[in-house]
Design a protein around this motif. Structure first.
Motif, PDB file in Angstrom:
ATOM      1  N   ALA A 127      33.517 -26.766   6.410  1.00  0.00           N
ATOM      2  CA  ALA A 127      35.002 -26.761   5.334  1.00  0.00           C
ATOM      3  C   ALA A 127      34.932 -25.047   4.691  1.00  0.00           C
ATOM      4  N   GLY A 128      33.763 -24.690   4.238  1.00  0.00           N
ATOM      5  CA  GLY A 128      33.486 -23.306   3.541  1.00  0.00           C
ATOM      6  C   GLY A 128      33.533 -22.359   4.588  1.00  0.00           C
ATOM      7  N   ALA A 129      33.194 -22.295   5.757  1.00  0.00           N
ATOM      8  CA  ALA A 129      33.496 -21.221   6.779  1.00  0.00           C
ATOM      9  C   ALA A 129      34.766 -21.132   7.142  1.00  0.00           C
ATOM     10  N   LEU A 130      35.630 -22.481   7.067  1.00  0.00           N
ATOM     11  CA  LEU A 130      37.205 -22.432   7.376  1.00  0.00           C
ATOM     12  C   LEU A 130      37.846 -21.746   6.313  1.00  0.00           C
ATOM     13  N   LYS A 131      37.420 -22.250   5.106  1.00  0.00           N
ATOM     14  CA  LYS A 131      38.093 -21.594   3.881  1.00  0.00           C
ATOM     15  C   LYS A 131      37.975 -20.111   3.788  1.00  0.00           C
ATOM     16  N   LYS A 132      36.944 -19.553   4.224  1.00  0.00           N
ATOM     17  CA  LYS A 132      36.372 -18.130   4.170  1.00  0.00           C
ATOM     18  C   LYS A 132      37.431 -17.309   5.160  1.00  0.00           C
TER      19      LYS A 132
END
Length: 178
Positions: A127-132
């Motif tokens: 989720a963090g990588a996609l948010k970035k």
């Protein structure tokens, strides 16, 4: 989404704009989901195809089944969908409305298909990588598909990331057959 998406799009846009102006986005989301659920019932489909059932009667049956879940505008929408022969697009209408709502809130939904269950830590990192990458908050929906062998397949809006072994083997096979 089905082939009715083209019919559903202008309804979804108009309802979203109205709901946003009225501050009733949450309420409209609920009403649209109820209408879609009722419209998808086999008994309703039977009534839709029955020439002996008038538009007024069909709309009233749906309104009665939805009961208190609809306000006067929701009841008017049911009548409009029935009158314009668009009841079949109710499921797509609800889905498109939710998509518009998520966009308006700066959130994107990502479907993650994995060969094995993802841990909370793995989901958080993904989720963090996609948010970035996407610049928006991400809501993950995970499902399992053991045919992937290993890895994950991610769909978020127009973005598709195939990190599965099945996908990689397919790419290798296509490259070797050239």
């Amino acid at each position: 989404m089905s082939e009715y998406i083209t019919f559903a799009r202008p309804y979804a846009r108009a309802i979203y704009d109205l709901a946003l102006a009225e501050g009733s986005v949450e309420q409209w989301g609920g009403m649209l989901n109820v209408i879609a659920e009722v419209a998808a019932q086999e008994q309703v489909a039977t009534l839709v195809g029955d020439p002996r059932v008038s538009d007024d009667l069909l709309a009233q049956v749906i309104i009665d089944v939805c009961a208190d879940a609809l306000n006067s505008e929701g009841r008017n929408l049911v009548r409009l969908l029935v009158e314009n022969r668009r009841l079949s697009c109710a499921t797509d209408l609800a889905a498109l409305f939710e998509h518009l709502r998520a966009q308006g809130e700066g959130v994107i939904e990502a479907e993650v298909i994995s060969a094995k269950p993802l841990s909370d830590r793995q989901q958080g990192e993904l989720a963090g990588a996609l948010k970035k990458r996407l610049g928006r908050e991400v809501t993950l929906h995970t499902t399992l598909d053991e045919t992937l062998l290993a890895g994950v397949l991610v769909r978020a809006g127009d973005l598709v990331i195939d990190g599965s072994y099945k996908g990689r083997l397919g790419q290798l096979s296509r490259a070797m057959s050239r």
